[in-house]
Motif scaffolding. Structure first.
Motif, short mmCIF file in Angstrom:
data_model
loop_
_atom_site.label_atom_id
_atom_site.label_comp_id
_atom_site.label_asym_id
_atom_site.label_seq_id
_atom_site.Cartn_x
_atom_site.Cartn_y
_atom_site.Cartn_z
N ALA A 25 -7.19 -1.71 0.75
CA ALA A 25 -6.51 -0.82 -0.20
C ALA A 25 -7.49 -0.11 -1.12
O ALA A 25 -7.08 0.73 -1.93
N ARG A 52 0.86 -1.21 0.00
CA ARG A 52 0.00 0.00 0.00
C ARG A 52 0.88 1.24 0.00
O ARG A 52 0.62 2.20 -0.73
N LEU A 110 -7.53 3.80 -1.11
CA LEU A 110 -6.27 4.30 -1.67
C LEU A 110 -6.29 4.19 -3.20
O LEU A 110 -5.93 5.13 -3.93
N ASP A 159 -7.17 -7.13 -1.63
CA ASP A 159 -7.05 -6.41 -0.35
C ASP A 159 -8.11 -5.32 -0.20
O ASP A 159 -7.96 -4.23 -0.76
N LEU A 182 -1.94 -5.54 -5.00
CA LEU A 182 -3.02 -5.34 -4.02
C LEU A 182 -4.32 -5.93 -4.56
O LEU A 182 -5.10 -6.53 -3.82
#
Lengths: 128, 360
Positions: free
Chosen positions: B224, B198, B227, B221, B216
């Motif tokens: 994440a 990340r 983001l 994930d 990711l």
């Protein structure tokens, strides 16, 4: 005695699987390619087949499909456990579509193999 | 008999003797090699049950004593190690540590011979030797490409997240390590690597950002997602990073990303980003993405149109209905819709779908 056919072109794996399954009290035979494996299956009529995928002459999926299409109904119903390094989702789908009963990905655990073999056979056939 | 004839006969005799000697020497060498191979095969066969017995040590069986065994045992263990996992692998790793093979490999990492360095790195990866991580990191800058790759793979297998930053940094170095190998190594490190990945999306190594975003996504994930949404929405970011962020959002499957993906598909921008966003909407399957995909099918560039059609096909009956409505049209929109429907039909019949046609 319960009979298992192991078909794998890697002698290191074939030896290990045979050793582990023999410890379960199973009678184990080994072949190193799908064509020989299919011939052995027709002759031995095993209770279970442990099958690699990538092999010379006839691969594991082709052998599995040939077993499922065999006119001998008992042979066609033999449980087949694929033991292969092919680990992608579509590989699993192809494996089961070809008639595999179960699927183990390499690198594998011999304990998991023993557990899955035990589960695929009728209760009481495997030594505790 | 003249002198010349005598010399000639003598020379022929010497030559014949040399040929015979050479043949005998070759035969002796061949026999010796065959004997050695047979002896090794016999020893391997004798030692194999011992190696197998090592794997049963946890099952109430005493582990055999292998301290004085033939060095061939190490070779057998090393061959078997990559095929096994879990307790089996741990048992074999312990044997190699106990027999000094791991320490020896640590020394070999600084061998002057490249193949020895590479082989040692591979072994240390297979035994997941955490204490050799600094040396393996140093090998990422090895002058030989195969050694660098072996070190990267080994670092992935050590399971030590301290390897994440050097692996990603290795992408920026020339000559470096192929991104595919770095990616596999980072995947091997598993979910403990997620926080570092990340951070790498906005980190100091530009070459690492798209790979970190992709990984990711491959890890699925959910932590994440926010983001990645930010990265995708930021039009000032490099298209390759935004594309990776869009793909990752599709793999993560969070409907929270739908609004940003919709906006990306419907706003003119880098084609690769629009295509990835359309594909991601198809993966997520949020009905809120249907309108944007339909719009992209009607108005997008050829690649975007095709991606939108494929994604609509992934939406089930609702997407199929929209494709069917557009399939009757002439021109590139109709062609893209018909192609996607053909693919759906082929899948339903269990056939291999025809390659998707990209209408100009």
């Amino acid at each position: 005695m319960t009979r298992v056919l192991v078909v794998d072109d890697d002698p290191v794996i074939a030896d290990l699987v045979s050793f582990r399954l023999a410890r379960l009290g199973l009678d184990v035979s080994v072949e190193t390619d799908g064509q020989a494996g299919l011939a052995a299956a027709r002759e031995l009529r095993p209770d279970l087949v442990v099958l690699d995928w990538m092999m010379p002459r006839m691969n594991g999926l082709e052998m599995c499909a040939a077993l499922r299409a065999d006119p001998d109904e008992q042979l066609a119903r033999t449980p087949v456990l694929l033991l292969t390094a092919k680990a992608q989702e579509p590989d699993l789908e192809r494996g089961f579509a070809a008639g595999a009963t179960d699927y183990i990905v390499k690198p594998f655990s011999t304990r998991e193999l023993a557990t899955r073999v035990t589960a695929a056979l009728p209760p009481g056939t495997v030594l505790a | 008999m003249s002198t010349v004839e005598a010399v000639s006969i003598a020379a022929s005799a010497v030559l014949a003797l040399l040929v015979v000697a050479l043949l005998v020497a070759t035969a002796v060498e061949h026999t010796g090699r065959a004997r050695r191979a047979a002896r090794t095969a016999r020893r391997r066969a004798e030692l194999t049950p011992l190696v197998h017995a090592l794997l049963e040590a946890d099952d109430g069986v005493d582990a055999p004593d292998v301290s004085g065994s033939d060095p061939l045992l190490d070779e057998l263990v090393i061959e078997l190690l990559p095929q096994l996992r879990g307790a089996d692998r741990t048992a074999l790793q312990a044997v190699l540590v106990e027999r000094g093979v791991v320490d020896q490999a640590g020394v070999m990492l600084s061998s002057r011979t490249a193949w020895r360095r590479g082989r040692a790195a591979e072994l240390l990866g297979n035994v997941a030797s955490g204490r050799h991580v600094p040396q393996l990191v140093a090998l990422l800058a090895d002058p030989v490409a195969d050694v660098r790759s072996a070190a990267a793979r080994a670092l992935g297998r050590t399971g030590d997240v301290a390897a994440v930053a050097p692996l990603l940094a290795g992408l920026a170095v020339r000559p470096g390590i192929p991104p595919g190998i770095v990616g596999m190594a980072l995947l091997d490190l598993g979910t403990p690597a997620l926080p570092a990945l990340r951070a790498a999306v906005n980190g100091p190594v530009p070459e690492a950002r798209p790979l970190a975003a992709e990984l990711l996504g491959l890890h699925g994930d959910p932590g994440a997602a926010d983001l990645l949404v930010e990265v995708l929405a930021d039009v000032h970011r490099a298209p390759v990073v935004r594309r990776s962020a869009a793909s990752a959002l599709g793999r993560i499957g969070s409907p929270h990303a739908t609004a940003t993906l919709v906006s990306t598909v419907t706003t003119t921008g880098p084609l690769e980003v629009q295509v990835a966003a359309a594909e991601a909407l198809g993966r997520i399957g949020d009905p809120a993405g249907l309108e944007a995909l339909t719009s992209g099918l009607r108005t997008g560039a050829a690649l975007v149109r095709s991606a939108c059609a494929e994604s609509l096909a992934a939406f089930g009956p609702a997407g199929r209905a929209r494709l069917a409505a557009h399939a009757v049209l002439l021109g590139p929109t109709g062609a893209a819709a018909r192609s996607a429907l053909d693919t759906l039909d082929a899948r339903a019949l269990g056939r291999r779908p025809a390659p998707v046609r990209v209408a100009a």
